[in-house]
Design an enzyme around this catalytic site. Structure first.
Site, PDB file in Angstrom:
ATOM      1  N   ASP A 277      12.876  -1.243  -2.273  1.00  0.00           N
ATOM      2  CA  ASP A 277      11.879  -0.806  -1.302  1.00  0.00           C
ATOM      3  C   ASP A 277      11.918  -1.804  -0.146  1.00  0.00           C
ATOM      4  O   ASP A 277      12.379  -2.940  -0.297  1.00  0.00           O
ATOM      5  CB  ASP A 277      10.488  -0.752  -1.929  1.00  0.00           C
ATOM      6  N   GLU A 635      -5.865   8.173   4.161  1.00  0.00           N
ATOM      7  CA  GLU A 635      -5.196   7.831   2.913  1.00  0.00           C
ATOM      8  C   GLU A 635      -3.695   7.806   3.194  1.00  0.00           C
ATOM      9  O   GLU A 635      -3.149   8.750   3.757  1.00  0.00           O
ATOM     10  CB  GLU A 635      -5.535   8.829   1.806  1.00  0.00           C
TER      11      GLU A 635
END
Length: 892
Positions: A277, A635
């Site tokens: 990542d 979100e």
């Protein structure tokens, strides 16, 4: 001995021949008449290629931006390609529903078709990258960092919208479908390499993801966090995996012996490559302090099996990022074998996906750019959006009559940005809001839009129709300026010099850049937009910008002004201005290479007295349709936001925003039937709506055609056949602490309370009935598997969609789930139609996990149910039992 020598001799001769072969130019004709072991051939050719590289050349290939090696005929390559629910690129691509919405379809075939379309568009973007000379930039590779198959274990996680929900079985099935769709029928010769992420125990909180040390039991690891990844690798044969940021039981995910060595490459036999990542490798020393310095950090990752590092500093072309690897090699922390092992995996992948020519089995058939955003893909986006919608309540008000009078209210009624969700291109087919969808689906209805007051969900892209270029034509004038002197090195916004004369001048539809499509524009450049904004209606607007400097001028004063560039994920700042219909307001904005936020001008027309407007509209309406919910600006991934209900991208409450709760109460007070359309990527407390609304539709983030899909369902043109991939709880107080990764008390499998709406729930406009279950053991013993057969009948007067769901209830043991999904099939049945449905359960499907993390068959009686949802929730269904005798242990 002779056989061994012969094999060694053949290998040596083969490698010698390969070393003498140049890398063929892309586009050369290749033979595909004989297909041997493609992977072995690709590995051998990759090994021969790597053997010709110098140490400096090798080290440069370990980052996500791999520079070209002209002397070897190797073009640049960037492994960073995103296509979570649509390919991200410089041209409009097809935007499908957010994955949580795709999960609500419970439709594996649909997922496979969606992923195949996405894969085709990724290939077409690669073609565009070659045509424009942009290989090496984001979004041009033939791999993709999707799907996200983390388990959405807690509704507070802001990135849960990217997943397929809370259930390991559903996530595994849909994850495999996505992998197979995007890679194509041959995993050894993928059209695009899939990268399931984030391996493996990763699901928030967002603000602590770089430093968190997650502790997980052996039971929860095997029972919850690993099954979907195992399925994606073993069954789906994904060619890549992305490791996560956080530590797991002390070790960084990108340096974990347990995950990368013992599980991924050991138990599962994975032969592909692992990518980190973005900045997860730097986290190993900087944030988690697991390694003493950056050189030691890359050594930890590389030796554990992380083959490719994503580093966000590549976005600004920061030089010297490979120095850490050079230092690790100098100090003996890594060896040449470690480097070569990673590079062989990477170059083998580039040969097999067709980026590099030379593999005989890989015929070169470039996908044309015209394959992006086709009519077929747009139709598929609408189909997916329709299937994703979940009807949670209906007292008979739906479907709406064709001549109905509707008051459409709510801050998201006319919104379009909300449709996209996160990890999606800002450019797609013209998005359809719910308001516009209703107007199109119900041409005989009388529909009145009710302006809302200011809301935290405000801010939609200003449409092209509101822009005028200096010459009076639609759009904005965009001048592209190249970096002066053709300089290289890091792009530092505000400090990089640019040429005085533009390299290109175009009229763009809006505040958007098309530099990546223009060969004359350099990689490092500046864009200056000028023109006018023309408001379609007089009123009060909230306006803001992202990713630019400059201003709009209103009454001689700056408005929507930005003195500095906003950063990625920075909250949108909106200011109120009064605009007059038809009046032109001057605009001048600029952006440059190195700015992380996407340029955009956003607005929302609001009312100063929304309650009065709602009351007036409702008085002349038969029904009020209120469109409410969340957005991916509230979100999402690591957001710089902290307001009521939201923090850092995560949620601190399951409530709707305060202004929306007040709106719903006001709509109810009008006395007219209330239809609530809820958008969002996570579970929301709908207890008030369940008690007070006439109908509720969960619409998720439904993609570019979302408004049309909602209108098709509420008008009855389509049935609502989606089912909840999440448990909808009443409050976070019903859940364990967010940072506790134990599964006890979470998801439908381990939650013992009463949810507002359970996992798997969803209504239809018709009714269904199930026939008795027939359970047949495989080869005479249920331990070998069972075949479960039933009939499903549409007992109503309308055609409709049903999702037949199979659940197992295990015998009692420590760590046993309450119930567990083990099969599902989506069916479209005509009124009165009856169909036989079968589920074949393997020994793994019948297995459960002991307290100590051992997957095995549990001796005793298994309950089997097939129906419209979970057993015991009052839905249609049938039940039976299976008795297992042997405690067979299954492989990891």
């Amino acid at each position: 001995m002779r056989t061994t020598l012969t094999r060694l001799g053949r290998t040596a001769i083969c490698q010698a021949v390969l070393l003498a072969l140049p890398v063929l130019a892309h586009g050369a004709e290749m033979r595909a008449d004989v297909r041997a072991d493609v992977r072995a051939d690709a590995d051998a050719r990759a090994g021969a290629l790597v053997a010709q590289m110098t140490l400096d050349e090798k080290i440069g290939q370990l980052l996500n931006v791999a520079p070209a090696l002209p002397r070897l005929g190797i073009p640049a390559y960037n492994w960073w390609t995103e296509s979570l629910h649509g390919a991200l690129g410089p041209v409009p691509t097809t935007n499908f529903p957010e994955p949580i919405g795709l999960a609500a379809t419970f439709d594996e075939k649909l997922l496979r078709d969606v992923a195949s379309a996405i894969g085709t568009e990724v290939q077409a973007l690669h073609t565009l990258g070659r045509e424009t000379g942009r290989l090496g930039r984001i979004g041009t590779g033939l791999d993709t960092w999707s799907p996200n198959i983390n388990i959405f274990r807690d509704p507070r996680w802001g990135r849960g919208q990217e997943t397929y929900g809370e259930d390991p079985y559903l996530t595994a099935a849909l994850g495999v479908a996505f992998v197979q769709g995007v890679q194509g029928p041959d995993p050894d010769l993928p059209k695009v390499i899939a990268t399931p992420k984030h391996f493996a125990v990763h699901s928030g909180p967002e603000p602590t993801r770089h430093v968190a040390n997650v502790f997980v039991s052996d039971h929860d690891l095997e029972d919850t966090y690993l099954p979907a990844f195992r399925a994606a690798i073993v069954d789906g044969k994904a060619g890549s995996v992305m490791c996560a940021y956080n530590r797991i039981n002390g070790q960084p995910a990108c340096g974990s012996n347990l995950l990368l060595e013992r599980t991924l490459r050991g138990a599962w036999g994975f032969k592909g490559y692992v990518v980190s990542d973005c900045d997860a490798v730097t986290d190993i020393s900087i944030h988690s302090k697991y390694a003493t310095d950056p050189a030691a950090a890359v050594a930890v990752a590389l030796k554990a099996g992380t083959d490719n590092e994503c580093n966000t500093q590549t976005l600004s072309d920061t030089p010297g990022l490979d120095q850490r690897y050079r230092e690790a090699y100098r100090r003996g922390l890594i060896g040449m074998a470690d480097i070569d092992r990673a590079l062989v995996r990477l170059f083998s992948a580039r040969l097999r996906n067709g980026d590099l020519a030379g593999l005989p089995a890989r015929a070169h058939k470039p996908v044309p750019v015209t394959a992006i955003d086709t009519p077929e893909h747009r139709a598929l986006a609408l189909k997916a959006a329709v299937e994703s919608l979940v009807l949670l309540k209906n007292d008979g008000v739906l479907p709406l009559r064709s001549d109905v009078r509707i008051a459409v209210a709510g801050p998201l009624a006319d919104a379009t940005r909300v449709l996209r969700g996160n990890y999606s291109s800002t450019q797609s087919a013209p998005p359809v809001s719910v308001l516009d969808g209703l107007r199109a689906a119900l041409p005989g209805a009388r529909i009145q839009a009710v302006p809302s007051g200011a809301s935290i969900t405000d801010g939609d892209p200003v449409p092209p129709s509101a822009f005028r270029a200096p010459d009076g034509k639609p759009g904005l004038r965009a001048a592209y300026f190249n970096r002066s002197g053709g300089g290289s090195g890091a792009a530092v916004p505000g400090k990089t010099p640019f040429e005085d004369k533009p390299a290109a001048v175009r009229t763009e539809p809006g505040l958007e850049s098309h530099a990546l499509e223009l060969k004359e524009v350099a990689d490092h450049h500046k864009v200056v937009w000028t023109g006018f904004l023309v408001a379609p209606e007089t009123g009060t607007y909230r306006i803001g910008v992202t990713g630019v400097q400059g201003q709009m001028t209103v009454a001689g004063k700056p408005a929507a002004a930005a003195k500095s560039y906003s950063r990625w994920a920075e909250p949108l700042q909106l200011a109120e201005v009064s605009l007059e219909k038809g009046k032109s307001y001057p605009i001048r904005y600029q952006t440059e290479t190195g700015v992380t936020a996407v340029p955009g001008l956003f607005w929302k027309r609001i009312s100063k007295n929304p309650q009065a407007e709602l009351k007036k509209a409702a008085a002349d309406a038969d029904v009020v349709v209120a469109v409410v919910g969340l957005t991916s600006d509230l979100e999402g991934e690591e957001l710089a936001l902290k307001i009521e209900g939201f923090a850092g991208g995560d949620r601190t409450s399951l409530d709707l925003p305060r202004d929306q709760r007040r709106l719903l109460e006001q709509a109810k007070a009008t006395g007219k039937p209330l239809v609530v359309v809820v958008m969002g990527g996570s579970a929301i407390d709908l207890s008030w709506a369940k008690d007070n609304a006439s109908a509720i539709v969960a619409a998720w983030y439904p993609g570019q055609s979302g408004g049309q899909a909602v209108a098709d369902v509420v008008s009855g043109k389509s049935d609502a056949g989606g089912r909840l991939p999440l448990t909808f709880y009443r409050s976070v107080a019903d859940l364990p602490p967010f940072d506790d990764y134990g599964m006890k008390g979470r998801t439908y499998r381990y939650f013992t309370g009463t949810p507002v709406y359970p996992f798997g729930f969803g209504l239809s406009y018709t009714t269904f009935a199930y026939g008795p279950l027939q359970v047949e053991p495989v080869d005479g013993a249920p331990e070998n598997g069972v075949l479960v057969t039933t009939t499903v009948s549409n007992t109503g007067r309308r055609d409709g969609d049903e999702v037949a769901q199979l659940y197992l209830t295990p015998p009692a043991f420590e760590g046993a789930p309450r119930v567990a999904l083990r099969g599902f099939q989506r069916l479209s049945l005509k009124a009165g139609e009856r169909r036989t449905v079968s589920f074949r359960l393997s020994p793994r499907d019948l297995s459960f996990v002991t307290r100590d993390g051992v997957r095995q068959l549990m001796p005793g009686t298994l309950g089997v149910s097939v129906g419209s949802g979970q057993p015991g929730t009052g839905v249609a269904g049938q039940a039976a039992t299976v008795v297992l005798q042997r405690p067979d242990v299954l492989p990891r």
